[in-house]
Write a protein that holds these residues in place. Structure first.
Motif, short mmCIF file in Angstrom:
data_model
loop_
_atom_site.label_atom_id
_atom_site.label_comp_id
_atom_site.label_asym_id
_atom_site.label_seq_id
_atom_site.Cartn_x
_atom_site.Cartn_y
_atom_site.Cartn_z
N ASP A 238 0.83 -1.22 0.00
CA ASP A 238 0.00 0.00 0.00
C ASP A 238 0.86 1.26 0.00
N ALA A 239 2.04 1.17 0.63
CA ALA A 239 2.95 2.31 0.68
C ALA A 239 3.96 2.31 -0.46
N SER A 240 3.81 1.34 -1.40
CA SER A 240 4.76 1.18 -2.52
C SER A 240 6.19 1.05 -2.01
N TRP A 241 6.34 0.40 -0.87
CA TRP A 241 7.65 0.27 -0.22
C TRP A 241 8.48 -0.81 -0.92
N THR A 242 9.75 -0.50 -1.14
CA THR A 242 10.67 -1.51 -1.66
C THR A 242 12.08 -1.09 -1.31
N ALA A 243 13.04 -1.90 -1.70
CA ALA A 243 14.45 -1.64 -1.44
C ALA A 243 15.24 -2.41 -2.51
N PRO A 244 16.51 -2.07 -2.70
CA PRO A 244 17.29 -2.74 -3.77
C PRO A 244 17.30 -4.26 -3.69
N SER A 245 17.30 -4.81 -2.47
CA SER A 245 17.38 -6.27 -2.33
C SER A 245 16.00 -6.92 -2.20
N VAL A 246 14.93 -6.13 -2.33
CA VAL A 246 13.57 -6.63 -2.14
C VAL A 246 12.83 -6.66 -3.47
N THR A 247 12.25 -7.81 -3.80
CA THR A 247 11.44 -7.94 -5.00
C THR A 247 9.97 -7.73 -4.64
N ALA A 248 9.34 -6.75 -5.29
CA ALA A 248 7.91 -6.49 -5.07
C ALA A 248 7.12 -7.34 -6.06
N LEU A 249 6.40 -8.32 -5.58
CA LEU A 249 5.67 -9.22 -6.45
C LEU A 249 4.37 -8.58 -6.94
N ALA A 250 3.96 -8.96 -8.13
CA ALA A 250 2.67 -8.50 -8.64
C ALA A 250 1.52 -9.33 -8.07
N GLU A 251 1.81 -10.58 -7.71
CA GLU A 251 0.77 -11.47 -7.20
C GLU A 251 0.25 -10.99 -5.85
N THR A 252 -1.04 -11.21 -5.63
CA THR A 252 -1.66 -10.88 -4.36
C THR A 252 -2.34 -12.12 -3.79
N GLY A 253 -2.65 -12.06 -2.48
CA GLY A 253 -3.39 -13.14 -1.85
C GLY A 253 -2.61 -14.43 -1.78
N VAL A 254 -3.35 -15.52 -1.67
CA VAL A 254 -2.74 -16.83 -1.44
C VAL A 254 -1.80 -17.23 -2.58
N LEU A 255 -2.04 -16.72 -3.78
CA LEU A 255 -1.14 -17.01 -4.89
C LEU A 255 0.20 -16.30 -4.73
N ALA A 256 0.22 -15.18 -4.02
CA ALA A 256 1.49 -14.54 -3.69
C ALA A 256 2.28 -15.43 -2.74
N GLY A 257 1.59 -16.06 -1.79
CA GLY A 257 2.27 -16.99 -0.91
C GLY A 257 2.93 -18.12 -1.68
N GLU A 258 2.23 -18.61 -2.67
CA GLU A 258 2.79 -19.67 -3.52
C GLU A 258 4.02 -19.17 -4.27
N GLU A 259 3.96 -17.97 -4.82
CA GLU A 259 5.09 -17.42 -5.56
C GLU A 259 6.28 -17.17 -4.65
N ILE A 260 6.03 -16.80 -3.39
CA ILE A 260 7.13 -16.57 -2.45
C ILE A 260 7.88 -17.87 -2.17
N VAL A 261 7.15 -18.97 -1.94
CA VAL A 261 7.84 -20.25 -1.71
C VAL A 261 8.61 -20.67 -2.96
N ARG A 262 8.02 -20.43 -4.11
CA ARG A 262 8.71 -20.75 -5.37
C ARG A 262 10.00 -19.93 -5.50
N ALA A 263 9.95 -18.66 -5.12
CA ALA A 263 11.14 -17.81 -5.19
C ALA A 263 12.21 -18.28 -4.21
N PHE A 264 11.79 -18.66 -2.99
CA PHE A 264 12.75 -19.21 -2.03
C PHE A 264 13.46 -20.43 -2.62
N ALA A 265 12.68 -21.35 -3.18
CA ALA A 265 13.25 -22.58 -3.72
C ALA A 265 14.18 -22.29 -4.89
#
Length: 276
Positions: A238-265
């Motif tokens: 909501d604050a459009s917050w980010t940082a050089p080492s932080v990826t702001a995902l386009a996905e929202t909701g439970v599908l964002a959770g899925e994309e986060i685990v995929r990114a970790f892996a």
């Protein structure tokens, strides 16, 4: 190489029914797995795909998965993640470090010493919250682990000016205010997830840290990690917050959770190949 993966839970990795209703981006609902039951009722979910990815990630001996949450220890221990049980968990926004499910007393003493030196006492903040809150929208007031306070509210009825005033009052006393769903948190500024993450990295010898989170209380964690992700919803989005080492995902909701685990892996796998 040991990779530490520290992930916030609610509205980042797992989603309550209320959060699903607010953030489900697709009318075709994905298949969900219940990972939390409370009072015999299902409470929190991941997609089945996210659960399978997390199970695979936690079986990797080079990965240390660390659930990292503002929840109390008892609230956290209701969750049953797939895969190998996490040896370490960070609760109460960094105030509790669990090792094999038990609170680490040395860590709690260190936290207590920092809070006593650097910010106003919990009692003062709690009294102010009770005095300032309007009964018209206040539903519950709670203390968490004798470390911080939060209110459960009717969000639509809480004036923005009231939140702004509370934030200014708390900031002058070394505290942070965060709005997450129907909860307003008041947390001591020195009480951080990042400090606990660094302690787990020290104990495990982790050479790289990955993190994810959606709220203001997660910002320090994301900044402290070597690489981090935030979903397309939440306070930070909501604050459009980010940082050089932080990826702001386009996905929202439970599908964002899925994309986060995929990114970790994906990142853990890339680091493993570099180390080979």
């Amino acid at each position: 190489m040991t990779v530490l993966v520290a992930s916030d839970l609610d509205r980042t990795l797992i989603y309550s029914a209320a959060a699903l209703g607010l953030t489900m981006p697709d009318p075709v609902a994905p298949r969900l797995l219940c990972v939390e039951v409370h009072e015999s009722k299902p409470l929190s979910y991941m997609t089945e795909t996210a659960a399978a990815l997390l199970a695979e990630l936690t079986e990797d001996p080079s990965v240390v998965f660390v659930p990292t949450t503002t929840r109390t220890r008892k609230q956290y221990q209701r969750i049953r993640f797939p895969g190998r049980p996490a040896r370490y968990a960070i609760c109460a926004n960094g105030g509790q470090l669990l090792v094999d499910g038990a609170p680490d007393r040395d860590w709690r003493r260190q936290v207590a010493a920092r809070l006593a030196e650097e910010c106003a006492p919990l009692e003062e903040v709690h009294e102010h919250l009770l005095a300032a809150a309007d009964p018209a929208w206040l539903r519950k007031a709670r203390l968490a682990e004798d470390l911080f306070a939060y209110l459960v509210v009717e969000r639509a009825l809480v004036p923005d000016e009231w939140l702004k005033s509370l934030t200014e009052w708390a900031g002058a006393r070394g505290w942070t205010v965060s709005l997450q769903g129907r909860k307003i948190y008041a947390v001591p500024r020195p009480l951080t997830k990042s400090a606990a993450m660094h302690e787990v990295a020290r104990r495990t010898g982790a050479t790289t840290t990955l993190a994810a989170g959606d709220s203001l209380l997660d910002a320090d964690l994301l900044l402290a990690a070597d690489a981090a992700w935030r979903p397309g919803h939440g306070e930070l989005a909501d604050a459009s917050w980010t940082a050089p080492s932080v990826t702001a995902l386009a996905e929202t909701g439970v599908l964002a959770g899925e994309e986060i685990v995929r990114a970790f892996a994906r990142e853990a796998g890339r680091l493993g190949r570099l180390d080979a």
